[in-house]
Design a protein around this motif. Structure first.
Motif, PDB file in Angstrom:
ATOM      1  N   LEU A  47      -8.610   1.951   7.385  1.00  0.00           N
ATOM      2  CA  LEU A  47      -7.632   0.989   6.553  1.00  0.00           C
ATOM      3  C   LEU A  47      -6.243   1.055   7.109  1.00  0.00           C
TER       4      LEU A  47
ATOM      5  N   GLY B 123     -12.942   5.860   7.015  1.00  0.00           N
ATOM      6  CA  GLY B 123     -12.380   5.771   5.735  1.00  0.00           C
ATOM      7  C   GLY B 123     -10.938   5.238   5.744  1.00  0.00           C
ATOM      8  N   VAL B 124     -10.110   6.147   5.382  1.00  0.00           N
ATOM      9  CA  VAL B 124      -8.651   5.774   5.261  1.00  0.00           C
ATOM     10  C   VAL B 124      -7.934   5.558   6.615  1.00  0.00           C
TER      11      VAL B 124
ATOM     12  N   LEU C 223     -13.603   4.164   0.928  1.00  0.00           N
ATOM     13  CA  LEU C 223     -13.627   3.335   2.105  1.00  0.00           C
ATOM     14  C   LEU C 223     -14.667   3.582   3.027  1.00  0.00           C
ATOM     15  N   GLN C 224     -15.310   4.744   3.149  1.00  0.00           N
ATOM     16  CA  GLN C 224     -16.183   5.004   4.208  1.00  0.00           C
ATOM     17  C   GLN C 224     -17.366   4.211   3.588  1.00  0.00           C
TER      18      GLN C 224
ATOM     19  N   ALA D  60     -10.915  -3.674   0.788  1.00  0.00           N
ATOM     20  CA  ALA D  60     -10.512  -2.078   0.346  1.00  0.00           C
ATOM     21  C   ALA D  60      -9.588  -1.884  -1.297  1.00  0.00           C
TER      22      ALA D  60
ATOM     23  N   LEU E 294     -10.742   0.009  -4.421  1.00  0.00           N
ATOM     24  CA  LEU E 294     -10.060   1.151  -5.043  1.00  0.00           C
ATOM     25  C   LEU E 294      -9.437   0.758  -6.553  1.00  0.00           C
TER      26      LEU E 294
ATOM     27  N   TRP F  86       0.685  -1.110  -0.061  1.00  0.00           N
ATOM     28  CA  TRP F  86       0.133   0.072  -0.054  1.00  0.00           C
ATOM     29  C   TRP F  86       0.969   1.261  -0.007  1.00  0.00           C
TER      30      TRP F  86
ATOM     31  N   GLU G 247     -17.308   1.401   1.675  1.00  0.00           N
ATOM     32  CA  GLU G 247     -16.900  -0.098   1.717  1.00  0.00           C
ATOM     33  C   GLU G 247     -16.899  -0.430   3.322  1.00  0.00           C
ATOM     34  N   PHE G 248     -16.346   0.208   4.277  1.00  0.00           N
ATOM     35  CA  PHE G 248     -16.353  -0.223   5.519  1.00  0.00           C
ATOM     36  C   PHE G 248     -17.549   0.338   6.311  1.00  0.00           C
TER      37      PHE G 248
ATOM     38  N   ALA H 172     -10.439   8.074  -2.182  1.00  0.00           N
ATOM     39  CA  ALA H 172      -9.986   7.028  -1.407  1.00  0.00           C
ATOM     40  C   ALA H 172     -10.736   6.905  -0.104  1.00  0.00           C
ATOM     41  N   ASP H 173     -10.743   7.905   0.430  1.00  0.00           N
ATOM     42  CA  ASP H 173     -11.490   8.158   1.815  1.00  0.00           C
ATOM     43  C   ASP H 173     -12.805   7.904   1.537  1.00  0.00           C
TER      44      ASP H 173
END
Length: 328
Positions: free
Chosen positions: A89, A85-86, A76-77, A150, A154, A58, A79-80, A72-73
């Motif tokens: 991860l 977010g980041v 990921l917010q 993640a 992405l 990464w 996704e998770f 990305a943030d």
């Protein structure tokens, strides 16, 4: 794109199977206590090294371009289902890094416990070491799963280079944005899915004064009022603000797009506010049908009138000058 080459993240079970099967082969090559030592060394190395590779694959998010960081943030917010977010991860990667160190430590610890000269006792110690390593891998099972999800999310981000000068087109649906982007892009336009929209983001390229430009159309984000977007979509818009060098905002005075002109003007004001540091060029498209609105450019993509002039206005608004090699 910085996330496209991320390797597939192995599961905890896959890593354990790999480590213990390799350890068994290593053990068969030796005898007695040495066989148990070789099995412990092999398993701890495989687990520790593979977990280390998961983490180091990464990028350092502190050095990631703000465009990709915010995008990305946002991804990921969603996704998770976690507004960190980041940072969420990062926490998962931190746990995996801990496990990498721990499995290496366990290998050394249990090798140090081996009773030389007693193969049966050594076998029991080795089994204890394997059990401890398995316990560590169980603890990070969810972390590996999260990092894998993640990575998959992405990898699907559209390939927008934040270092290339970029034109972002905005405006309500059916005002001619995609037709314009296709008309001015010399290469075949590429379509990619944002993980939080149902429509494809279009990215095309054109050249101006021997400089490669990007033109980006973002249906599902900049074609509706901010109060109709959720927080994650708002953050995606914020990310675009880092990449955009100029906004082309399309208006349709003819009304054939299906949206009142007052609503279109209100959306233009919102976009101007959200991209307050970015030049905004107002474009009246479908000028063959109506020019009844104040704008910087008037054109008709349908007839090809004013298309190049509109593109030139966008380039001029940026005033982009490429960096020249340092003169020796």
């Amino acid at each position: 794109m910085i996330f496209e080459n991320l390797p597939t993240t192995p599961t905890s079970e896959e890593l354990l199977d790999k480590a213990f099967s390799r350890a068994a082969r290593a053990g068969r090559a030796k005898q007695g206590v040495e066989a148990q030592e070789s099995m412990l060394q092999t398993s701890s190395n495989i687990l520790g090294d593979n977990l280390h590779n998961v983490v180091t694959a990464w990028p350092d998010f502190e050095s990631v371009d703000p465009f990709y960081y915010e995008l990305a943030d946002a991804v990921l917010q969603r996704e998770f289902d976690d507004n960190r977010g980041v940072d969420a991860l990062r926490q998962h990667l931190s746990e995996i890094s801990w496990a990498s160190n721990k499995t290496h430590d366990l290998g050394r610890e249990y090798i140090g416990k081996l009773p030389w000269g007693d193969a049966d006792a050594a076998r029991k110690i080795r089994k204890q070491g394997f059990a401890r390593m398995g316990s560590v891998m169980d603890q990070i099972e969810e972390d590996l799963d999260a990092v894998g999800r993640a990575r998959d999310a992405l990898k699907g981000l559209p390939e927008i280079d934040p270092h290339d000068p970029t034109v972002v087109v905005a405006g309500y649906p059916n005002v001619g944005k995609s037709s314009f982007a296709n008309a001015v892009s010399s290469a075949k336009i590429e379509t990619a899915e944002y993980p939080f929209t149902t429509k494809g983001v279009q990215v095309g390229h054109f050249e101006a004064d021997r400089v490669r430009w990007q033109i980006v159309d973002t249906p599902g984000l900049l074609d509706r009022p901010a109060d109709e977007r959720n927080g994650i979509e708002d953050q995606a818009v914020s990310a675009l603000a880092h990449a955009a060098d100029v906004i082309l905002f399309f208006l349709d005075a003819s009304g054939t797009c299906g949206y009142p002109l007052d609503s279109q003007r209100a959306l233009r004001a919102e976009v101007a506010d959200q991209f307050d540091d970015v030049p905004l060029v107002t474009v009246c498209n479908k000028a063959d049908l109506s020019t009844g609105v104040e704008a910087d450019c008037y054109m008709s993509v349908e007839d090809g009138e004013g298309v190049q002039e509109t593109l030139d206005a966008a380039v001029e608004a940026v005033g982009y000058e490429p960096e020249l090699p340092h003169e020796q």
